[in-house]
Enzyme design. Sequence first.
Site, PDB file in Angstrom:
ATOM      1  N   MET A  30       8.338  -7.231  46.083  1.00 28.51           N
ATOM      2  CA  MET A  30       7.708  -8.440  46.622  1.00 28.51           C
ATOM      3  C   MET A  30       6.954  -8.105  47.911  1.00 28.51           C
ATOM      4  O   MET A  30       6.679  -8.976  48.735  1.00 28.51           O
ATOM      5  CB  MET A  30       8.747  -9.537  46.865  1.00 28.51           C
ATOM      6  CG  MET A  30       9.324 -10.086  45.579  1.00 28.51           C
ATOM      7  SD  MET A  30       9.894 -11.808  45.673  1.00 28.51           S
ATOM      8  CE  MET A  30      11.177 -11.680  46.892  1.00 28.51           C
ATOM      9  N   GLY A  31       6.623  -6.801  48.058  1.00 34.83           N
ATOM     10  CA  GLY A  31       5.843  -6.392  49.212  1.00 34.83           C
ATOM     11  C   GLY A  31       6.676  -6.243  50.468  1.00 34.83           C
ATOM     12  O   GLY A  31       7.902  -6.138  50.415  1.00 34.83           O
ATOM     13  N   HIS A  34       9.286  -0.997  52.679  1.00 34.68           N
ATOM     14  CA  HIS A  34      10.008  -0.161  53.637  1.00 34.68           C
ATOM     15  C   HIS A  34      10.432   1.123  52.933  1.00 34.68           C
ATOM     16  O   HIS A  34      10.089   1.351  51.763  1.00 34.68           O
ATOM     17  CB  HIS A  34      11.213  -0.922  54.209  1.00 34.68           C
ATOM     18  CG  HIS A  34      12.093  -1.556  53.179  1.00 34.68           C
ATOM     19  ND1 HIS A  34      12.869  -0.819  52.300  1.00 34.68           N
ATOM     20  CD2 HIS A  34      12.323  -2.855  52.861  1.00 34.68           C
ATOM     21  CE1 HIS A  34      13.551  -1.629  51.512  1.00 34.68           C
ATOM     22  NE2 HIS A  34      13.235  -2.876  51.820  1.00 34.68           N
ATOM     23  N   GLN A  35      11.179   1.968  53.634  1.00 33.24           N
ATOM     24  CA  GLN A  35      11.542   3.270  53.081  1.00 33.24           C
ATOM     25  C   GLN A  35      12.395   3.158  51.817  1.00 33.24           C
ATOM     26  O   GLN A  35      12.376   4.057  50.971  1.00 33.24           O
ATOM     27  CB  GLN A  35      12.295   4.088  54.145  1.00 33.24           C
ATOM     28  CG  GLN A  35      11.406   4.604  55.261  1.00 33.24           C
ATOM     29  CD  GLN A  35      10.277   5.492  54.759  1.00 33.24           C
ATOM     30  OE1 GLN A  35      10.484   6.339  53.883  1.00 33.24           O
ATOM     31  NE2 GLN A  35       9.089   5.310  55.300  1.00 33.24           N
ATOM     32  N   HIS A  37      11.938   0.966  49.400  1.00 30.45           N
ATOM     33  CA  HIS A  37      10.955   0.837  48.316  1.00 30.45           C
ATOM     34  C   HIS A  37      10.309   2.192  48.013  1.00 30.45           C
ATOM     35  O   HIS A  37      10.129   2.569  46.853  1.00 30.45           O
ATOM     36  CB  HIS A  37       9.838  -0.137  48.710  1.00 30.45           C
ATOM     37  CG  HIS A  37      10.274  -1.561  48.827  1.00 30.45           C
ATOM     38  ND1 HIS A  37      10.249  -2.244  50.024  1.00 30.45           N
ATOM     39  CD2 HIS A  37      10.745  -2.444  47.906  1.00 30.45           C
ATOM     40  CE1 HIS A  37      10.675  -3.480  49.831  1.00 30.45           C
ATOM     41  NE2 HIS A  37      10.978  -3.627  48.556  1.00 30.45           N
ATOM     42  N   GLU A 150      20.051  -0.825  44.421  1.00 30.62           N
ATOM     43  CA  GLU A 150      21.410  -1.353  44.293  1.00 30.62           C
ATOM     44  C   GLU A 150      21.763  -2.353  45.385  1.00 30.62           C
ATOM     45  O   GLU A 150      22.820  -2.972  45.318  1.00 30.62           O
ATOM     46  CB  GLU A 150      22.422  -0.208  44.288  1.00 30.62           C
ATOM     47  CG  GLU A 150      22.409   0.592  42.995  1.00 30.62           C
ATOM     48  CD  GLU A 150      23.520   1.628  42.928  1.00 30.62           C
ATOM     49  OE1 GLU A 150      24.129   1.926  43.990  1.00 30.62           O
ATOM     50  OE2 GLU A 150      23.789   2.140  41.817  1.00 30.62           O
ATOM     51  N   LYS A 151      20.898  -2.532  46.386  1.00 28.83           N
ATOM     52  CA  LYS A 151      21.187  -3.567  47.392  1.00 28.83           C
ATOM     53  C   LYS A 151      21.287  -4.929  46.701  1.00 28.83           C
ATOM     54  O   LYS A 151      22.150  -5.734  47.016  1.00 28.83           O
ATOM     55  CB  LYS A 151      20.120  -3.608  48.487  1.00 28.83           C
ATOM     56  CG  LYS A 151      20.436  -4.659  49.579  1.00 28.83           C
ATOM     57  CD  LYS A 151      19.401  -4.655  50.674  1.00 28.83           C
ATOM     58  CE  LYS A 151      18.115  -5.305  50.222  1.00 28.83           C
ATOM     59  NZ  LYS A 151      18.271  -6.786  50.054  1.00 28.83           N
ATOM     60  N   SER A 188      13.091  -6.270  53.345  1.00 30.74           N
ATOM     61  CA  SER A 188      11.864  -6.855  53.885  1.00 30.74           C
ATOM     62  C   SER A 188      12.173  -7.972  54.872  1.00 30.74           C
ATOM     63  O   SER A 188      11.399  -8.242  55.795  1.00 30.74           O
ATOM     64  CB  SER A 188      11.002  -7.396  52.739  1.00 30.74           C
ATOM     65  OG  SER A 188      10.687  -6.362  51.832  1.00 30.74           O
TER      66      SER A 188
END
Length: 282
Positions: A30-31, A34-35, A37, A150-151, A188
């Site tokens: 969803m934009g 961060h690291q 992603h 997995e978050k 995010s």
Amino acid sequence: MEVFSEKRDIIATLDTYKAKQQTIGFVPTMGALHQGHLALVEKATQNNDVVVVSIFVNPTQFNNPDDLKKYPRTLEKDISLLATLSKDLLIYAPTVEDIYEGKTASESFDFDGLEFEMEGKFRQGHFDGVGTVVKRFFDIIKPNNAYFGEKDFQQLQIIKKLVKKQHIPVNVIGCKIHRETNGLAMSSRNTRLKPEFIKEAPFIYKTLKTAKMYFGTKSANWVTSWVEKQFANHQLLKLEYFIIADVDTLKLLKRKSKNKKYRGFIAVYADDVRLIDNIALN
């Protein structure tokens, strides 16, 4: 690197790869990248001939309109960040109209009860929205492999269930949680944290790690009560829930079994920013 905003264009491009029988990896986001992603994208590029990264803030998975409005949108920055990884990525950043074609509404899914646990109890309709948009992305991109962090462990399990029940030919791959150096799970939403909450937010993971230690010798009820007390005494962070659950069913643990795997799941409010995290307990 190519950026697409319409599905007909990315479908035409992907058809050329499929004609050569090349593998397609897919990383939905969803934009506000961060690291965490980027680690998903890196893994995808290692294991596929071409990788598609979607950037789309999906309106149907937000049960809180204010949360949808505040969700960070940083498309140009995201594209620049992805360019540092690979010049060969395909970026799909569609409009709501391109995805939903004038009907911005969720389908209804049966995820065998996974949707009613944890997040499902606090975010009504959320997983119908997730299932709807992921299914549409799978229909458009038709990836061989799709990568999820997995978050959002419950989301990962629900996507696996979606693929199984809908007979979608894609391999869903879960990837470990990426954390800041202080232990805070990368998200995010972290960009919205005020300075005093940035300082205190690592308390979430610190508490999870201690809960894991206690889980080896204490009951699930004892560990849950202990976590709740830690947040009851915290001046800034407000606990929404802490749950110990079976990783397969996501149902609340009542009595430990040696043959089962369990995780601790947590949701915490840092002012108006909702943070989630989880940890494997055994």
